[in-house]
Design a protein around this motif. Structure first.
Motif, short mmCIF file in Angstrom:
data_model
loop_
_atom_site.label_atom_id
_atom_site.label_comp_id
_atom_site.label_asym_id
_atom_site.label_seq_id
_atom_site.Cartn_x
_atom_site.Cartn_y
_atom_site.Cartn_z
N ARG A 90 0.86 -1.19 0.00
CA ARG A 90 0.00 0.00 0.00
C ARG A 90 0.89 1.23 0.00
N ASP A 246 -2.38 9.13 7.93
CA ASP A 246 -1.55 8.09 7.34
C ASP A 246 -0.18 8.62 6.96
N ASN A 256 -5.04 11.76 5.12
CA ASN A 256 -5.90 10.84 5.86
C ASN A 256 -6.98 10.32 4.94
N LYS A 257 -7.84 9.44 5.48
CA LYS A 257 -8.88 8.82 4.68
C LYS A 257 -9.68 9.85 3.88
C1 LIG Z 1 -4.16 5.75 12.97
S1 LIG Z 1 -3.99 5.53 11.27
C2 LIG Z 1 -5.65 5.41 10.82
C3 LIG Z 1 -5.90 5.87 9.43
O1 LIG Z 1 -5.75 4.78 8.50
C4 LIG Z 1 -6.98 4.65 7.79
O2 LIG Z 1 -6.80 4.26 6.47
P1 LIG Z 1 -7.00 2.70 6.08
O3 LIG Z 1 -8.17 2.20 6.86
O4 LIG Z 1 -7.23 2.73 4.58
O5 LIG Z 1 -5.71 2.03 6.44
C5 LIG Z 1 -7.60 6.03 7.89
O6 LIG Z 1 -6.99 6.94 7.02
C6 LIG Z 1 -7.31 6.35 9.32
O7 LIG Z 1 -7.43 7.69 9.70
#
Ligand SMILES: CSC[C@H]1O[C@H](OP(=O)(O)O)[C@H](O)[C@@H]1O
Length: 364
Positions: A90, A246, A256-257
């Motif tokens: 990723r 992230d 972030n998401k």
């Molecule tokens: C504490 S990191 C959490 C962060 O990661 C998530 O992404 P994913 O679920 O795609 O790995 C999301 O951005 C969260 O805020």
């Protein structure tokens, strides 16, 4: 975190002392399934297919993936091959690069016959460090939450209303979580809190993971569609926002998401504090302009066109919600410019989302 009363981490060494066990987060909230990873390739798949997700947990899983690789073949060639294979899983969470580099730094100088034991030891240490970092973030965030609660209580509020996006909780880390850590600490002190949980399309980490966590811990919450947050902020129903990240640049731009940027815009427009919980392994000190430089993962369109859930009869089924002929775009992350971030909450304290702010805390 306590799961059914038992203190539980999201990743742990199996009883055989070699394989690694994780929770299959694609099965939550409807099923609790533990997967045993027996090879580096299985650890890589767990990251790529999001059995585990969340920047810190991605890093921890990659670290144990390197240990599994050394148990298989501790040669220089396999050390590099395992690094490259795990690195390719990723692109956005910088913890992956950080953890793999930490493992390389530990293993490369060692003779092959010492690498497996050292790798498992280092991976375990990275997990323990993550727990300590997140507990500290919880403490610094708790202070901010209490300050905000004092203001809101004086204005007649009956509880602190917090909005969060995606899942930056226990399930995104080894334990405690980052953005959810202050929420747990505030709740555990018996202070009144309620959490607006963004469902977080398309993978619904909020609806399926954050809601599951808050239920487990007994924290009052309401799951809301992603598009509701701005309305709630306009009507004074959100006292603060807190999210994870992230990858955050040295200048404070926060990746972030997907959808985080839009929440930050709404918060800025309505004078709602917007906090980012930021463990130091998630800081990318090499980057300055997040929008231009942070790689944004694009995932399969079926994550948008399909939904998986439990039927009334208890069956887990997947349905398609779009016309067969309609393409779908699936960008996994966005970047919130530092100017929309009220403050960064790190394990070393709270700072402005600026290069000087971060340098002041970390001396970089
Ligand atoms: C504490 S990191 C959490 C962060 O990661 C998530 O992404 P994913 O679920 O795609 O790995 C999301 O951005 C969260 O805020």
């Amino acid at each position: 975190m306590n799961v059914n009363g038992t203190p539980t981490r999201t990743i742990w060494l199996a009883d055989d002392g070699r394989s690694v066990q994780i929770i299959d987060q694609t099965r939550l909230p409807h099923a609790w399934e533990v997967i045993t990873l027996r090879s580096m390739a299985e650890a890589a798949r767990a990251i790529k297919d999001m059995w585990v997700r969340g920047a810190p947990l991605i890093g921890a899983t990659a670290a144990y993936g390197m240990a599994l690789a050394m148990a298989e073949d501790a040669s220089d060639a396999n050390l590099q091959a395992a690094h490259d294979h795990l690195y390719a899983t990723r692109p956005t969470a910088v913890n992956l690069r950080w953890a793999l580099q930490a493992m390389q730094d530990c293993l490369r100088p060692l003779p092959a016959d010492q690498r497996a034991a050292a790798a498992y030891q280092r991976a375990a240490a990275l997990c323990d460090e993550d727990v300590e970092i997140n507990y500290a973030i919880g403490g610094h965030g708790l202070t901010l939450f209490k300050q905000r609660w004092t203001e809101r209580k004086a204005a007649g509020a009956e509880r602190l209303n917090v909005l969060t996006h995606c899942n930056a909780g226990w399930l995104a880390t080894v334990d405690w979580g980052t953005a959810l850590a202050p929420i747990y600490r505030f709740f555990d002190e018996g202070l009144p809190i309620h959490v607006w949980v963004d469902e977080t399309r398309p993978r619904n980490q909020g609806a399926s993971l954050t809601a599951w966590e808050l239920n487990q811990h007994g924290v009052p919450h309401t799951v809301i569609p992603d598009n509701v947050g701005g309305h709630l902020m306009q009507h004074g129903m959100v006292d603060l926002c807190i999210v994870g990240t992230d990858r955050t640049t040295a200048s404070g731009d926060v990746c972030n998401k997907i959808g985080t940027y839009l929440k930050a815009l709404a918060a800025h427009d309505n004078g709602v504090p917007f906090y980012v919980a930021l463990p130091s392994p998630t800081i990318d000190w090499t980057l300055d302009d997040g929008i231009k430089e942070i790689p944004i993962e694009e995932r399969d369109a079926t994550e948008v066109t399909q939904l998986t859930g439990r039927t009334a009869s208890g069956q887990i089924e997947t349905i398609t919600i779009t016309p067969a002929g309609s393409p779908a775009g699936n960008w996994g992350f966005d970047v919130t410019p530092a100017r929309y971030v009220t403050a960064l909450i790190t394990e070393k304290g709270v700072c402005p989302a600026t290069r000087d702010g971060l340098a002041g805390l970390f001396g970089v």
